[in-house]
Design a protein around this motif. Sequence first.
Motif, PDB file in Angstrom:
ATOM      1  N   VAL A  76      23.007  95.179  -4.552  1.00 55.64           N
ATOM      2  CA  VAL A  76      22.134  94.021  -4.724  1.00 55.64           C
ATOM      3  C   VAL A  76      22.857  92.907  -5.476  1.00 55.64           C
ATOM      4  N   GLU A  77      23.729  93.268  -6.391  1.00 56.21           N
ATOM      5  CA  GLU A  77      24.498  92.254  -7.112  1.00 56.21           C
ATOM      6  C   GLU A  77      25.390  91.474  -6.157  1.00 56.21           C
ATOM      7  N   ASN A  78      25.984  92.148  -5.192  1.00 54.77           N
ATOM      8  CA  ASN A  78      26.814  91.463  -4.202  1.00 54.77           C
ATOM      9  C   ASN A  78      25.973  90.590  -3.281  1.00 54.77           C
ATOM     10  N   THR A  79      24.770  91.033  -2.960  1.00 52.68           N
ATOM     11  CA  THR A  79      23.873  90.234  -2.126  1.00 52.68           C
ATOM     12  C   THR A  79      23.488  88.951  -2.838  1.00 52.68           C
ATOM     13  N   TRP A  80      23.154  89.040  -4.121  1.00 49.08           N
ATOM     14  CA  TRP A  80      22.805  87.866  -4.901  1.00 49.08           C
ATOM     15  C   TRP A  80      24.002  86.912  -4.994  1.00 49.08           C
ATOM     16  N   GLN A  81      25.187  87.448  -5.175  1.00 48.01           N
ATOM     17  CA  GLN A  81      26.392  86.610  -5.229  1.00 48.01           C
ATOM     18  C   GLN A  81      26.612  85.897  -3.897  1.00 48.01           C
ATOM     19  N   PHE A  82      26.394  86.589  -2.791  1.00 50.06           N
ATOM     20  CA  PHE A  82      26.524  85.983  -1.464  1.00 50.06           C
ATOM     21  C   PHE A  82      25.539  84.826  -1.302  1.00 50.06           C
ATOM     22  N   MET A  83      24.304  85.036  -1.732  1.00 50.76           N
ATOM     23  CA  MET A  83      23.295  83.976  -1.621  1.00 50.76           C
ATOM     24  C   MET A  83      23.666  82.774  -2.485  1.00 50.76           C
TER      25      MET A  83
ATOM     26  N   LEU B  60      18.728  85.190   4.871  1.00 49.04           N
ATOM     27  CA  LEU B  60      19.569  86.386   4.813  1.00 49.04           C
ATOM     28  C   LEU B  60      18.923  87.565   5.536  1.00 49.04           C
ATOM     29  N   VAL B  61      17.617  87.709   5.413  1.00 49.81           N
ATOM     30  CA  VAL B  61      16.910  88.808   6.083  1.00 49.81           C
ATOM     31  C   VAL B  61      17.051  88.704   7.600  1.00 49.81           C
ATOM     32  N   GLU B  62      17.206  87.494   8.108  1.00 53.81           N
ATOM     33  CA  GLU B  62      17.385  87.297   9.541  1.00 53.81           C
ATOM     34  C   GLU B  62      18.775  87.719  10.018  1.00 53.81           C
ATOM     35  N   GLN B  63      19.644  88.104   9.098  1.00 52.13           N
ATOM     36  CA  GLN B  63      21.011  88.508   9.425  1.00 52.13           C
ATOM     37  C   GLN B  63      21.279  89.936   8.928  1.00 52.13           C
TER      38      GLN B  63
ATOM     39  N   TRP C 287      23.140  92.357   9.901  1.00 50.47           N
ATOM     40  CA  TRP C 287      24.539  92.808   9.869  1.00 50.47           C
ATOM     41  C   TRP C 287      25.266  92.237   8.667  1.00 50.47           C
ATOM     42  N   THR C 288      24.889  91.051   8.249  1.00 54.75           N
ATOM     43  CA  THR C 288      25.490  90.471   7.043  1.00 54.75           C
ATOM     44  C   THR C 288      25.088  91.293   5.824  1.00 54.75           C
ATOM     45  N   ILE C 289      23.832  91.666   5.754  1.00 62.09           N
ATOM     46  CA  ILE C 289      23.351  92.485   4.628  1.00 62.09           C
ATOM     47  C   ILE C 289      24.085  93.819   4.604  1.00 62.09           C
ATOM     48  N   MET C 290      24.248  94.424   5.768  1.00 63.94           N
ATOM     49  CA  MET C 290      24.945  95.710   5.833  1.00 63.94           C
ATOM     50  C   MET C 290      26.395  95.572   5.394  1.00 63.94           C
ATOM     51  N   SER C 291      27.064  94.505   5.798  1.00 60.87           N
ATOM     52  CA  SER C 291      28.466  94.349   5.429  1.00 60.87           C
ATOM     53  C   SER C 291      28.627  94.050   3.940  1.00 60.87           C
ATOM     54  N   ILE C 292      27.674  93.356   3.351  1.00 61.20           N
ATOM     55  CA  ILE C 292      27.740  93.069   1.919  1.00 61.20           C
ATOM     56  C   ILE C 292      27.556  94.351   1.108  1.00 61.20           C
ATOM     57  N   GLY C 293      26.624  95.194   1.538  1.00 53.06           N
ATOM     58  CA  GLY C 293      26.299  96.393   0.774  1.00 53.06           C
ATOM     59  C   GLY C 293      27.141  97.607   1.084  1.00 53.06           C
TER      60      GLY C 293
END
Length: 54
Positions: free
Chosen positions: A4-11, A35-38, A40-46
Amino acid sequence: LNPVENTWQFMRDNCLSNRVFRCYDDHCCHAGNRLVEQPWTIMSIGLRDWAHRF
């Protein structure tokens, strides 16, 4: 180690940086929805490569 920290940094890097907001909550909600509409991006970040080696 928390994805989640990486997701927040991406945003922050891609949706919320270099701007002045009147209402930060609205923009965070919009950025989160984008971000929820993507999925695969969420999966690659996490993704943690080291976690799949075991």
